[in-house]
Design an enzyme around this catalytic site. Sequence first.
Site, PDB file in Angstrom:
ATOM      1  N   VAL A 187       8.267  -9.554  -5.470  1.00 31.70           N
ATOM      2  CA  VAL A 187       7.437  -8.906  -6.488  1.00 31.70           C
ATOM      3  C   VAL A 187       7.265  -9.803  -7.720  1.00 31.70           C
ATOM      4  CG1 VAL A 187       9.092  -7.639  -7.926  1.00 31.70           C
ATOM      5  CG2 VAL A 187       6.919  -6.566  -7.282  1.00 31.70           C
ATOM      6  N   LYS A 188       8.037 -10.864  -7.807  1.00 32.24           N
ATOM      7  CA  LYS A 188       7.948 -11.769  -8.960  1.00 32.24           C
ATOM      8  C   LYS A 188       6.753 -12.718  -8.790  1.00 32.24           C
ATOM      9  CE  LYS A 188      11.471  -9.653 -10.644  1.00 32.24           C
ATOM     10  NZ  LYS A 188      12.880  -9.895 -10.429  1.00 32.24           N
ATOM     11  N   ILE A 189       6.670 -13.762  -9.597  1.00 30.18           N
ATOM     12  CA  ILE A 189       5.424 -14.533  -9.657  1.00 30.18           C
ATOM     13  C   ILE A 189       5.268 -15.501  -8.494  1.00 30.18           C
ATOM     14  CG2 ILE A 189       4.224 -16.244 -11.088  1.00 30.18           C
ATOM     15  CD1 ILE A 189       5.493 -14.503 -13.450  1.00 30.18           C
TER      16      ILE A 189
END
Length: 385
Positions: A187-189
């Site tokens: 879910v992070k970049i």
Amino acid sequence: MIPYGRQDIDASDIADVVETLQSAFLTQGPAVEAFEAAVARYVGAEHAVSANSATSALHIACLALGVGPGDLVWTTPNTFVASANCARLCGADVDFVDIDPDTLNMCPERLAEKLAEAEKTGRLPKVVIPVHFSGRSANMRAIGALREKYGFAIIEDASHAIGGRYENAPVGGCAHSEIAVFSFHPVKIVTSGEGGMATTNDAALAEAMQLYRSHGVTRDPKFMQGPPDGPWSYQMVGLGLNYRLTDIQATLGSAQMRRLDAFVERRNVLAGQYRKLLAERPVILPPPVSDGISAWHIYVIELEPKRAVVNRLDAYNGLRARGIGVNVHYYPVHLQPYYRALGFKPGDFPHSEAYYDRALTIPLFAAMTDAEQLTVASALQEVLG
Ligand SMILES: *Cc1c(COP(=O)(O)O)cnc(C)c1O
């Protein structure tokens, strides 16, 4: 459902991972070092030490800084639990510093007040962990000045912020900190499946983190106590863990690093469009960033207390019913049952608590289309008025 966040894996990411799967190394091979070098180069840090999650990276960062029983570590309540748990895992005590309601990051003025009080009672923190909430850097210049004055160390929890900039440098270059930690959860970049990285400009801290992530075991005679028993020898010189990243994960991470700038650019375009699309809604939008560039891990709006016609629960349910995968970041860490049992209670950090009551995270991710964003905006119009 349009999720609040989602990874973006393309054919070249997949091709690279397949190549590693067919290579001699699934773990402890060249891909891990290449990923570490890519992150170090990108953020402008001298060293990068990978781990199998940001949670693990935070833990070995605390261990490398010598955090242990009797020590005190401070972080913000507006974060994921891991920012505080790393200190508890070392046996240290945790306390929190309330947020600045504008930036939603650790408030430097409140930190200064709390440090002045702590100095009087002789309970200064050993480590302070600011979190770059939503991808926007905390005020590292002010927090760094307090580090000079009071002598604590800083771990930046930059889990939200890879690709972001503070002043004129990439987040993670550690200009005002000992260590910065990134997360590569999907879910992070950028993602490696699961994964984390600690960057530092201190060679001794990097070496200590490398030891702690792999059993406290070394094959380097430089770290051995006495001569090695033979060329086959390794020595365990401290008590460590197995927090290693695999080559499979690191290969995906390196492939994603090549796309990082494009991801952050798109996230900034979407954030700019939200600012226009939501201008008429009864919500508080994230204020513009004047001291850098946010990586926009998440886009958080707050229901305006005086103008909102629905409460947060109804807004959440109404948006979910319309296929908008809203979420809430974060339930204040000090109110989690585990931390309440340690003595924290409602009212301890009022800005974090008031913010939490109004907050909604709406979808923003690199692969989000303009059409999806318009769908989100019209659902917000229907639900919020
Ligand atoms: C995601 C996150 C973590 C933990 O990251 P993992 O890689 O999932 O262990 C820690 N701190 C913050 C602020 C996060 O958002």
